[in-house]
Design an enzyme around this catalytic site. Structure first.
Site, short mmCIF file in Angstrom:
data_model
loop_
_atom_site.label_atom_id
_atom_site.label_comp_id
_atom_site.label_asym_id
_atom_site.label_seq_id
_atom_site.Cartn_x
_atom_site.Cartn_y
_atom_site.Cartn_z
N GLU A 343 0.80 -1.23 0.00
CA GLU A 343 0.00 0.00 0.00
C GLU A 343 0.83 1.28 0.00
OE1 GLU A 343 -3.98 -1.46 2.33
OE2 GLU A 343 -2.29 -0.90 3.57
C1 TNX Z 1 -4.33 -4.02 4.64
S1 TNX Z 1 -2.61 -6.27 4.27
C2 TNX Z 1 -3.07 -3.72 5.14
C3 TNX Z 1 -2.94 -3.28 6.52
C4 TNX Z 1 -4.26 -3.20 7.23
C5 TNX Z 1 -5.11 -4.36 6.83
C6 TNX Z 1 -6.39 -4.43 7.57
C7 TNX Z 1 -1.58 -5.23 4.15
C8 TNX Z 1 -0.31 -5.69 3.67
N1 TNX Z 1 -1.91 -3.97 4.47
O1 TNX Z 1 -2.26 -2.05 6.58
O2 TNX Z 1 -4.03 -3.20 8.60
O3 TNX Z 1 -5.36 -4.28 5.46
O4 TNX Z 1 -7.09 -5.60 7.26
#
Ligand code: TNX
Length: 533
Positions: A343
């Site tokens: 992300e």
């Molecule tokens: C996605 S999964 C994220 C996290 C969040 C999560 C909540 C991932 C690699 N990144 O930053 O905490 O979703 O479900």
């Protein structure tokens, strides 16, 4: 498959036929003290091979735990087993190196013919009227065998006060090896901080199901949780709050070493993660120079993602990364170091690729193997890198292409393995961006074929992440992890040929009384036929 369950069920016919009293709720359900002992195939994860035999072994007040092997590691497993069994049995269960053909025998035989196929983590458990013999090539195998043995004893074995017994184990042989080498659980200690004792409690629970990796998500926008001597404000400032604005916290190096030591005593390897280049607000708030504009943002206590980025063009960024990775690698005996990489919505693709090209070699320089979230496959994963998949349908072409080119995969599909997803619309905790994940949804998939066009051999294993935006206490961790975690553990351990939801739901139901005995605050999924006594 095994006589015993049927016998127990039929002896339950004396129970009143009321809607409040299903046969499985009587005291003679398998696994209840006083009933027929638990059949050997009724454990979680399902064993690779089970050969039942007549008879059973009963623990007695004069039972000894006999350990063999030269280096003390069988004794350590023996001491651990004794600690589990003593409070509820009231037996003294001395651990001895004196050999004998009776009692509980833990044999470490790294070279013996016949055990070679057990590998580093497999074990053989043989039960006769005279002895229970656990054989393995390494301490991990003995330890996993001990977890199986616990489940073959009545659930009340897990209580911490003296119970009546009897303590019988079904006769026969289990030969068991894991399907995958990576069977992980991730705990997000950044969004909410969890102290050393809370982490230890979770480690003990993970060990029950033969999980062998503890991935700690040590940094994110809301908190930096590990002391780094060369950048001290990361922890003291960056760790000073959490989601919702509570006090947060961080691990001193001594705390972290204690977690690593405790995890190792339960045969888990700690995989530390410092998430980069996104998810870095806590670091950016601690040091103004890490920001492209030289201005430190305020600490963040919300739950948005994707707004922060290290400054990719600045040299100081790589001094920071080098120092952090050097110190973290020095603290970590395990082979793996996770650099996040998910992300990074505030980092351009070009910058992301440039950043990963520079940072992955730093991990190698300090002797560790790179693990990253699967977005790493959109850059240039280095040789030997491991990508952790968290998508929801296995269709990402760059993941399959990387796998074909040698990147190994750890599978954490969010709509299957994410322990922070709500079970259904009524779940008071958790998130729902990947949908609701009930017990069956979580269990009923095959890691070997999940990623479209990825070779099965690229799959290193599975991992169940627990993100903590909504979680602050151990009971809350447990409510989200149980019963889904044992299902993911089974996908990681058991051969695909044993995979069967209808069978699994009955086996996992029998874990409920164990969790009650251990005071694990599990979710009573309506999909699982929990015994009600
Ligand atoms: C996605 S999964 C994220 C996290 C969040 C999560 C909540 C991932 C690699 N990144 O930053 O905490 O979703 O479900």
């Amino acid at each position: 498959m095994v006589a015993g369950a049927g016998t127990a069920a039929s002896s339950a016919s004396a129970a009143p036929a009321s809607p409040w009293f299903s046969p499985s709720s009587t005291a003679s359900a398998p696994g209840a003290a006083g009933a027929a002992p638990t059949p050997l195939d009724r454990v979680v994860p399902a064993p690779a091979s089970v050969r039942p035999a007549a008879g059973s072994y009963a623990l007695r007040s004069d039972t000894r735990i006999r350990v063999s092997g030269s280096d003390g590691s069988a004794r350590r497993v023996g001491d651990y087993l004794a600690k589990v069994l003593r409070p509820s049995t009231g037996f003294s269960l001395p651990v001895t190196t004196r050999s004998g053909d009776d009692g509980i025998r833990l044999r470490l035989t790294p070279k013996a013919a016949g055990v070679r196929t057990l590998g580093a983590e497999g074990y053989r458990l043989q039960v006769t009227g005279r002895a229970i013999t656990l054989t393995a090539r390494g301490s991990a195998g003995l330890f996993h065998g001990v977890q199986t043995l616990r489940q073959l004893l009545p659930a009340s074995i897990e209580r911490t006060t003296r119970q009546p017994g009897p303590w019988r184990v079904s006769g026969g042989t289990i030969t068991d090896v894991p399907r995958y080498a990576w069977r992980g659980a991730m705990l997000d200690v950044s969004r909410h901080f969890f102290g050393v004792d809370q982490v230890k409690r979770y480690i003990d629970q993970l060990a029950l199901y033969k999980i062998n990796k503890l991935h700690l998500h040590l940094s994110d926008d809301q908190g930096w949780r590990i002391a780094i001597d060369s950048w001290p404000k990361l922890a003291t400032h960056g760790g000073s709050t959490q989601v919702g604005g509570g006090p947060g916290g961080y691990y001193t190096k001594a705390d972290y070493r204690e977690i690593v030591r405790y995890a190792a005593s339960r045969e888990l390897t700690v995989v530390p993660e410092v998430d980069m280049p996104g998810h870095t607000n806590a670091a950016l708030a601690s040091y103004a120079e890490l920001n492209c504009d030289g201005v430190a943002p305020p600490l963040y206590t919300g739950t948005e993602v994707g707004f922060s980025s290290l400054c990719v063009p600045k040299e100081v960024t790589y001094d920071f990364v080098d120092d952090v990775i050097r110190e973290l690698a020095a603290l970590t005996p395990g082979r793996y170091l996770h650099i996040g990489g998910d992300e990074a919505h505030s980092t351009s693709h070009e910058d992301y690729v440039a950043f990963m090209d520079r940072v992955q070699p730093v991990v190698a320089k300090y002797g560790k193997t790179v693990v990253g979230w699967h977005q790493l496959t959109g850059a240039h994963p280095v040789k030997g890198a491991i990508a952790q998949y968290w998508g929801t349908d296995g269709s990402e072409k760059e993941v399959a292409d990387a796998a074909k080119a040698g990147t190994r995969l750890v599978l954490s599909p969010a709509n299957r393995a994410y322990l922070d997803m709500k079970y259904d619309a009524n779940t008071p905790l958790g998130l729902d961006w990947a949908g609701y994940v009930e017990a069956k949804q979580s269990y009923d998939w095959d890691p070997g074929t999940y990623i479209k066009d990825a070779p099965e051999s690229s799959v290193l294993g599975v991992e169940a992440p627990l993100w903590s935006e909504t979680l602050q206490t151990s009971p809350q961790i447990e409510y989200m992890a149980f019963p889904r975690l044992p299902g993911i553990a089974e996908l990681g351990w058991s051969p695909a040929s044993t995979h069967d939801w209808e069978d699994y739901r009955v086996r996992v139901a029998a874990q409920g009384p164990r969790w009650d005995a251990m005071r694990i605050a599990y979710y009573h999924s309506p999909q699982i036929p929990w015994p009600t006594s």
